[in-house]
Design an enzyme around this catalytic site. Structure first.
Site, short mmCIF file in Angstrom:
data_model
loop_
_atom_site.label_atom_id
_atom_site.label_comp_id
_atom_site.label_asym_id
_atom_site.label_seq_id
_atom_site.Cartn_x
_atom_site.Cartn_y
_atom_site.Cartn_z
N CYS A 118 -2.26 -72.15 97.85
CA CYS A 118 -3.44 -71.69 98.75
C CYS A 118 -4.49 -72.56 98.75
CB CYS A 118 -3.80 -70.32 98.05
SG CYS A 118 -2.77 -68.99 98.30
N HIS A 174 -11.34 -68.78 98.75
CA HIS A 174 -10.67 -69.62 97.78
C HIS A 174 -10.60 -70.92 97.42
CE1 HIS A 174 -6.38 -69.29 95.44
NE2 HIS A 174 -7.42 -69.34 94.55
#
Length: 486
Positions: A118, A174
């Site tokens: 990610c 993130h």
């Protein structure tokens, strides 16, 4: 639920065309697959004809008037596998809205994420550079508060904002945590979403049990299903009466674990109980999920994208809005990646090749397919180019702008695509891919014949292997080293 009557799942994966060539036999199979899928979802209620024309090899439409700079809606799914959309060959998941988006523009068969997990991919997209250029990009993925995307580093958002764009990020960030790292410190005017890599869809509790839904830098209370909340926010943003062009990064967490669909409140409550009892692995949901639950989540993502696109259409901005959809990396436990090998975390094709579609009605014709190899940093360069923003010369991009290819029919630049994760390396040049696996063995694959990476040509073509390995090592030498393990 009956399977969609698409042809062999391998057909969409095998398209190998050049921008100016007639449709090859394998590309013709891919086109037939897309047509069959379009007919199926049309019968299921999607806004599609019963027999849509087949896809054709991509050709630019250079005669189109330039007009105003476009709005940019960049949508990311989370851990969505390469063939999890019906337009990419899924035999059991129906995605009529994303299929329609693909029919209205270009579907890319050889598009890649910037990394296999990610946060490094997000670093590569936001900066247009290899994740290994920055300390935060070395975390695969970020799991603590020690690193993040430094606010001083130029980003897609900061550069477009300086060029006159309004900017917003809705959904998963993130790329670091407060107080030091945040979208609003890195060029986005607005932020609504979560900072961490995963959260429970109702309670919004993250991996450490923290509440993780924010508006700007302040927590925001909303205990409804997360995908619903993000969809509403995104629809509201695109519906505004904007006075300037805008960039919206819409980052869904769907279909990332935990495997909770809208309405699964009992399962949600059990995971929350485990989190509060100190089970730090509760969100991984290793004892939950199923193929059917995964199908529910992907189809919900598809409906959510459809709702945002309908809001865009109602706003009157659809014609001059560039919409791009992709996944942040390859699929995980329940994903359908056939015929690719590997999953999220691996530099095999299944870990980095992702579904990617682009629509811009004002400039790009519909029902097209492109097999040009592209990846996340290219989209950064492309969007800056199209948006009239210049990269910062102190932070040169590793991506290549595709604006000339997409808008003027220029031949795409031949270059290497490079990936690095701990214990693995990969480089693609044309149809050839060099890969070093976790056991330290070097492999060579001809992706035009062997997308599944099973026929290792390393022994048969030692000179080619050496050339690609040397190119990988030359690029790697300019990147930051990984910190010592432990």
């Amino acid at each position: 639920m009956p399977s969609s009557p698409v042809p062999s799942p391998a057909a969409p994966a095998a398209a190998r065309t050049s921008p100016a060539s007639p449709l090859s036999r394998r590309a013709f199979g891919a086109a037939l697959g897309a047509t069959a899928a379009a007919a199926t979802v049309g019968a299921a209620g999607a806004p599609a004809a019963a027999a849509a024309p087949a896809e054709r090899p991509f050709r630019a439409a250079p005669g189109r008037p330039t007009g105003r700079r476009p709005n940019i809606l960049f949508i990311l799914g989370d851990d969505l596998g390469w063939a999890d959309l019906s337009s990419y060959g899924s035999p059991h998941i129906r995605t009529p809205h994303l299929d329609r988006l693909a029919r209205q523009g270009v579907r890319f068969t050889d598009a890649y994420a910037g990394s296999a997990t990610c946060s490094p991919t997000r670093f590569s997209l936001y900066t247009g550079r290899y994740p290994g250029r920055t300390p935060g990009g070395l975390a695969e993925p970020i799991a603590d508060r020690s690193v993040g995307l430094e606010p001083s580093h130029p980003t897609l958002a900061s550069l477009l904002r300086d060029a006159g764009y309004a900017t917003a990020l809705i959904g998963k960030w993130h790329c670091g945590y407060l107080p030091d790292h945040s979208p609003t410190r890195s060029g986005w005017d607005e932020f609504f979403g979560n900072f961490g890599g995963a959260l429970e869809y109702y309670s919004k509790l993250g991996l450490g049990g923290e509440y993780d839904l924010y508006e700007g830098d302040a927590t925001y209370q909303d205990l409804r299903y997360y995908t619903r909340v993000l969809t509403e926010r995104a629809a509201e943003y695109v519906s505004r009466d904007h006075r300037e062009p805008w960039l919206l990064n819409l980052n869904f967490t769907t279909p990332h674990w935990p495997w909770i669909a809208d309405g699964d409140e009992e399962e949600s409550a059990e995971i929350v109980r485990r989190i509060k009892a100190g089970d730090r692995g509760a969100l991984w949901h290793q004892d939950g999920g199923s193929l059917d639950k995964y199908r529910e989540m992907v189809e919900d993502l598809d409906r959510s994208v459809g709702q945002v696109l309908r809001a865009l259409e109602r706003s009157g901005q659809e014609e001059n809005t560039l919409v791009f959809f992709a996944s942040d990396n390859g699929g995980e436990r329940f994903s359908y990646n056939w015929p690719l090998d590997g999953n999220k975390g691996s530099l095999k094709e299944g870990g980095i090749r992702v579904p990617s579609v682009l629509r811009w009605p004002a400039r790009i014709d519909p029902r097209q397919i492109s097999d040009v190899p592209v990846y996340s940093p290219d989209w950064t360069a492309t969007l800056l180019d199209i948006g009239g923003a210049r990269p910062d010369p102190a932070y040169p991009l590793d991506g290549t702008s595709l604006a000339g290819y997409l808008l003027h029919g220029e031949r795409p630049e031949e270059r290497d695509l490079f990936w690095r994760v701990r214990g693995e390396r990969a480089l693609r040049r044309g149809d050839w891919k060099y890969h070093r696996s976790q056991d330290g063995t070097d492999h060579l694959y001809d992706l035009s014949r062997d997308q599944r990476e099973q026929a290792d040509r390393a022994t048969a073509e030692p000179a080619r292997l050496t050339s690609l390995r040397t190119a990988w090592e030359r690029t790697d030498a300019g990147l930051l080293p990984y910190p010592a393990a432990g």
